[in-house]
Design an enzyme around this catalytic site. Structure first.
Site, short mmCIF file in Angstrom:
data_model
loop_
_atom_site.label_atom_id
_atom_site.label_comp_id
_atom_site.label_asym_id
_atom_site.label_seq_id
_atom_site.Cartn_x
_atom_site.Cartn_y
_atom_site.Cartn_z
N ASP A 53 -5.15 -6.61 0.79
CA ASP A 53 -6.61 -7.33 0.44
C ASP A 53 -7.21 -6.32 -0.77
O ASP A 53 -8.31 -6.71 -1.19
CB ASP A 53 -7.31 -7.32 1.68
CG ASP A 53 -7.76 -5.94 2.22
OD1 ASP A 53 -7.14 -4.96 2.02
OD2 ASP A 53 -8.48 -5.80 3.43
N SER A 54 -6.28 -5.20 -1.25
CA SER A 54 -6.97 -4.58 -2.45
C SER A 54 -6.84 -5.58 -3.55
O SER A 54 -7.27 -5.28 -4.60
CB SER A 54 -6.12 -3.51 -2.76
OG SER A 54 -4.33 -3.78 -2.72
N ASP A 92 -1.77 -9.39 3.89
CA ASP A 92 -2.61 -8.79 4.49
C ASP A 92 -3.76 -9.78 5.23
O ASP A 92 -4.21 -10.56 4.67
CB ASP A 92 -3.16 -7.58 3.60
CG ASP A 92 -3.89 -6.46 4.30
OD1 ASP A 92 -3.55 -6.15 5.16
OD2 ASP A 92 -4.19 -5.83 3.25
N LYS A 121 -0.10 -7.89 7.99
CA LYS A 121 -0.74 -6.51 8.14
C LYS A 121 -1.93 -6.37 8.56
O LYS A 121 -2.90 -7.49 8.25
CB LYS A 121 -0.62 -5.67 7.06
CG LYS A 121 -1.15 -4.17 7.32
CD LYS A 121 -0.84 -3.34 6.00
CE LYS A 121 -1.61 -3.34 4.98
NZ LYS A 121 -3.24 -3.36 5.13
N GLU A 123 -5.72 -3.91 10.33
CA GLU A 123 -6.06 -2.53 10.15
C GLU A 123 -6.75 -2.35 11.83
O GLU A 123 -7.02 -3.20 12.38
CB GLU A 123 -7.29 -2.61 9.25
CG GLU A 123 -6.81 -2.53 7.81
CD GLU A 123 -7.82 -2.12 6.87
OE1 GLU A 123 -9.05 -1.90 7.34
OE2 GLU A 123 -7.57 -2.41 5.69
N GLU A 189 -2.77 5.49 6.09
CA GLU A 189 -3.39 5.91 4.63
C GLU A 189 -4.39 6.95 4.56
O GLU A 189 -5.31 7.07 5.73
CB GLU A 189 -4.13 4.60 4.45
CG GLU A 189 -4.94 4.73 3.21
CD GLU A 189 -5.48 3.30 2.34
OE1 GLU A 189 -5.13 2.40 2.94
OE2 GLU A 189 -6.17 3.49 1.54
#
Ligand code: KIV
Length: 272
Positions: A53-54, A92, A121, A123, A189
């Site tokens: 999502d960057s 993501d 993925k 978080e 991270e």
């Protein structure tokens, strides 16, 4: 000796991630958000491509990742998948598309798999374990993400290292919960190298590090950071090339050639 990885022409799968991990062979992952870049990364033999999502903070020019939508990620995941032959594509899950319930998480994961992702993925640790288990139970590979988790930047008090001192234990508990829920790998991270090393000893799934030191079983970087596409790069990223400078040079040369009348030249057009 057994050959590691897929046979030539076959895709790299979650089973190969486990195989590399068990053999001690470092895993490689880079982000991509479009087919053109994915083609280059895939052809270089990078094992996994993360449609992070960057995408929001790089390609869409946003200040943070929280504005990225599932539609954005579906579009980018489809493009990356079309540009990829071998690498395992990880989509993501963006902010607000999995936190509410297991059903929401499964529906969002299904959307990314339908777009072409071979894994998703998300978080969060213990607080997301139920969602991870539900997605895995739906037949979808899940990669976790711990440490600095950009979608919670406001709650974490900014972009800063996580898992220092006593907090190392919290990261380990989160990682064990994700492993127990069925995650096949976990991104760490901005975590101290000592915390990563301690967790790596206790886990039987690979840690993919970004600013997390050398004990991780693999590394991931945002491709724009490692290729010199932006003025700024995080201190943990190394610039392996300067694509941005070369692109600027090409654009200036094009502009000058049009202004000077040297482009188009005779070989660039047909008279009739
Ligand atoms: O979105 C992303 O690029 C990521 C990486 C930084 C791991 O989550």
């Amino acid at each position: 000796m057994t050959e590691l990885g897929p046979k030539p022409g076959r895709p790299f799968r979650a089973q190969h991630v486990a195989q590399y991990f068990q053999a001690g062979r470092p895993l490689t992952m880079l982000t991509a958000y479009d087919a053109m870049t994915a083609r280059i990364i895939d052809a270089a033999g990078v094992d996994m491509i993360l449609v992070g999502d960057s995408y929001g903070t790089t390609m869409l020019g946003m200040d943070s990742t929280v504005g990225v939508t599932l539609d954005d990620m579906v579009r980018a995941t489809g493009a990356v998948t079309r540009g990829t032959k071998r690498a395992l594509v990880v989509g993501d899950l963006p902010f607000g598309t999995y936190e509410s319930s297991r059903a929401q998480a499964v529906d969002s994961a299904v959307a990314l798999v339908r777009a072409g992702a071979a894994a998703v993925k998300l978080e969060g640790g213990r607080r997301m374990a139920a969602q991870v288990k539900a997605i895995v139970d739906a037949g979808i590979n899940v990669m976790g993400h711990l440490g600095f988790t950009p979608q919670s930047e406001n709650q974490l008090g900014g972009k800063r290292m996580q898992g220092r001192g006593d907090a190392a234990h919290e990261i380990l508990e989160d990682a064990l919960a994700l492993q127990e829920a069925g995650a096949f790998a976990i991104v760490f991270e901005m975590v101290p190298a000592s915390t990563t090393a301690m967790a790596a000893k206790k886990l039987n799934i690979p840690i993919i590090g970004i600013g997390a030191g050398p004990a991780a079983a693999g590394q991931v970087l945002v491709w724009c950071d490692m290729a010199g596409m932006q003025d700024w790069k995080p201190s943990f990223a190394h610039q392996f090339g300067n694509v941005g400078a070369e692109l600027s040079r090409a654009v200036l040369a094009y502009r000058d050639a049009v202004v000077n009348g040297t482009f188009p030249a005779t070989e660039n057009f047909h008279q009739d």
